[in-house]
Structures are given as C-alpha cells and as structure tokens.
Design an enzyme around this catalytic site. Sequence first.
Site, short mmCIF file in Angstrom:
data_model
loop_
_atom_site.label_atom_id
_atom_site.label_comp_id
_atom_site.label_asym_id
_atom_site.label_seq_id
_atom_site.Cartn_x
_atom_site.Cartn_y
_atom_site.Cartn_z
CE1 TYR A 142 -3.49 -2.68 0.84
CE2 TYR A 142 -4.63 -0.60 1.15
CZ TYR A 142 -4.67 -1.95 0.96
OH TYR A 142 -5.88 -2.59 0.87
CE LYS A 189 2.20 -17.94 -2.20
NZ LYS A 189 1.40 -19.16 -2.28
CG ASP A 221 -1.62 -20.26 -0.90
OD1 ASP A 221 -1.13 -20.27 0.25
OD2 ASP A 221 -1.07 -20.82 -1.88
CG ASP A 245 -8.01 -4.80 1.74
OD1 ASP A 245 -8.94 -4.30 2.40
OD2 ASP A 245 -7.96 -4.78 0.49
CG ASP A 249 -13.51 -7.13 2.21
OD1 ASP A 249 -13.30 -6.41 3.20
OD2 ASP A 249 -13.89 -6.68 1.10
C1 IPM Z 1 -10.36 -1.18 4.07
C2 IPM Z 1 -10.60 -0.59 2.72
C3 IPM Z 1 -9.42 0.32 2.36
C4 IPM Z 1 -8.18 -0.55 2.33
C5 IPM Z 1 -9.59 1.10 1.06
C6 IPM Z 1 -10.85 1.90 1.03
C7 IPM Z 1 -8.38 1.96 0.77
O1 IPM Z 1 -10.80 -1.57 1.77
O2 IPM Z 1 -10.29 -0.42 5.05
O3 IPM Z 1 -10.24 -2.39 4.19
O4 IPM Z 1 -7.91 -1.19 1.31
O5 IPM Z 1 -7.47 -0.57 3.32
MN MN Z 2 -10.79 -3.57 2.59
#
Ligand code: IPM
Ligand code: MN
Length: 352
Positions: A142, A189, A221, A245, A249
């Site tokens: 990032y 990884k 993975d 990240d 999710d």
């Molecule tokens: C999160 C989001 C952010 C990230 C984006 C919006 C930059 O997806 O907080 O997980 O990737 O960190």
């Molecule tokens: Mn995210």
Amino acid sequence: MKFKIALLAGDGIGPEVIEQAVKVSDAVAKKFNHEINWVPALTGAAAIDAVGDPYPDETHEICSSSDAVLFGAIGHPRFDNDPSAKVRPEQGLLKMRKKLGLFANVRPTFTFPSLIDKSPLKKERIEGTDLVFLRELTGGIYFGKKGREQGGDVAYDHCVYSREEVRRLAKKGFETAMSRSKKLCCVDKANVLETSRLWRETVQEMEKEYPEVEVSYEFVDAVAMRLVQWPNAYDVLITENLFGDILTDEASVISGSMGLMPSASVGSKVSLFEPIHGSYPQAAGKNIANPLATVLSAAMMFETAFGLKEEGAAIRDVVNKSLKEGIVTEDLAEGSKSYGTSEVGDWLAQNI
Ligand code: IPM
Ligand code: MN
C-alpha cells in the site's frame, strides 16, 4: 468522563451510519453520565470537493487533538471509473492512517446466534467462531514506491517491510493472544516473498518472549481456504496489509453480513474506529444501509479507547436485542419486515 471525538462521516453511506452511531453513543453517555463533544471534520470525496484534499490538515489537527476518531466510509464511484484521477478519496484514508500512526487494524470476526442461518456457510462449520485479525496498516504494498515505466505500459508497486514494522504489529498479536486463548497464526507467503520471510523470521525470534503462546505459520492461500472451511481453527491472526485487507473481507462472510463487522485502528497516539465495509454508493441517501458495524465500532471505542467495558457491553447487548427482535435493515430481513437505517438507530438509542 468528558471526551472529544473527531467525527469523520466521509462518503456514500458514511454520514447515515455515523449518525446512528452518534445517537447510540449519546444514549450510552447519558446513561453512564459522560459528556461527548463531537467534532465533525471533512474526509474523502467530500473533502476533495470542498478543499481539494481527501485528508486536509485541519482534519488531521482535529483528529490528533481528540480522544478518539469515529469514521464512516470513504470512496466514490466518480473516481473509481477514472484511472487518471490525480487525487482519490482512498488516499485520504491512507494518509490519515500514516499520519496518525495507526499501524494495527484490529478486525474481530464473530457470529451472532440469532443470525447463524444468514451466513452462506454451514451452521456447524461457523458456530462459535470468535477470531481476531491484526492487519498491519501503514506498510507493505500500500505504501511502497509505485509508478509506471516504458511510456505507461509497465506498472509496479513495491512491497516493503522493516523488521521494526513487523515487530510492533506482532507484539500486538502476541499480547492479544495472551489475553485470549494463547494461539497465534502468522499469515504470510514465505514460500515466495522476501517480505514474508522477514515476517516469519521476526515472529519466530519473538516466540521466546511469549513462551506460553502457541504460534503457527501458514501461507495466505491456505488460510483463505481454511478460513471458510474451519474458521474455528483460528483465534488471533497477524498479517501484512494487503493479505489482511483481503482476508478480513472474506472473514466477514462468516458473520452473515459485512454490515456487521467493526474495527479499530490503533497505534501510539489516538485510535480510530470504523466499520470494515466501504462507502456502498448504490445505497447512499436511501436510508437502507446497515448501521450495526458502525454502532459496534463505537462499542469498541468505549472499550478500548476509553477503557469503559460496561458502556461497550451496553451497546453490544442492545445490538443483540435488535437482531433477536428483528429490528434490522433489509440486508438482514430476508423477506420479513425491514427497518430504515435511522429507525434502527432510533430503536437502539431508545433501548440502551
Ligand atoms: C479497508 C478498505 C481500504 C483498504 C480502502 C478503502 C483503501 O478496503 O479499510 O479495508 O484497502 O485498506
Ligand atoms: Mn478492505
């Protein structure tokens, strides 16, 4: 107690979900005799439109001088569909994380008994899941050097980590593991990436400082697969920025909805609390967004930033009650009656 809280509503559904978290926090403050001074500040697309910067200096000053930051969401489709945009709302979030030194993102994943059937995963696999990710938040791909070469036909993003960056995140991981079941999984990884080998080496060195913690090392993975197969196998997971990240999710699916998962970003100074979901622009202004992830982020704020356990528990209890009684937004209603974002917020505040 008296608190000053920076209020960063941001974009999309941010302002709507933040409004509910404010209502609920104010209700808790009233009940327990606290005083909250909310200080709104601009971020994201809204800040770009107003002052041309997604994280203006004035916002940074407000955040730095507050006891905590409550944050909604950032992002706008206007920028997603324009690869040439010079300034993007997301840059505001990254700048904020970096400038506030928020190097650890704490993302718990748990199930709600009353929602267990809402998860697309089988009940017997996910029942009792209670895990926490510590995602490194201010390093890695990032923040590495990025750019284009050869007239724009070649692009690169460097992934860089220092031993110290790994150490401070891993330290939080070990400490969290000590306060829970003393199990820590380092997700990397290391069979391919040099940064991952540094992660593994650093965490291995730290094992002797925490002899009671049982540490496992797994490739990202494989974790992506096992997380939805046997989420109960995990307790505390530490990982780098991008892996964290993606995995968080994925993990949110276990709870049944992304609209439920809160998070805290912590560092050496002020902490920031935000839902893990994004700005969900399709729902903006429609009063349909689920405010619970933000409300639960406020609960984390009371507990971790202010050390007020009872206040946090009061919020969690009322959220559980709303789920049990079906006072939920349409993402959780599945055919039965659903409520608007603000109705859910009102109900929570009244029932605190
Ligand atoms: C999160 C989001 C952010 C990230 C984006 C919006 C930059 O997806 O907080 O997980 O990737 O960190
Ligand atoms: Mn995210």
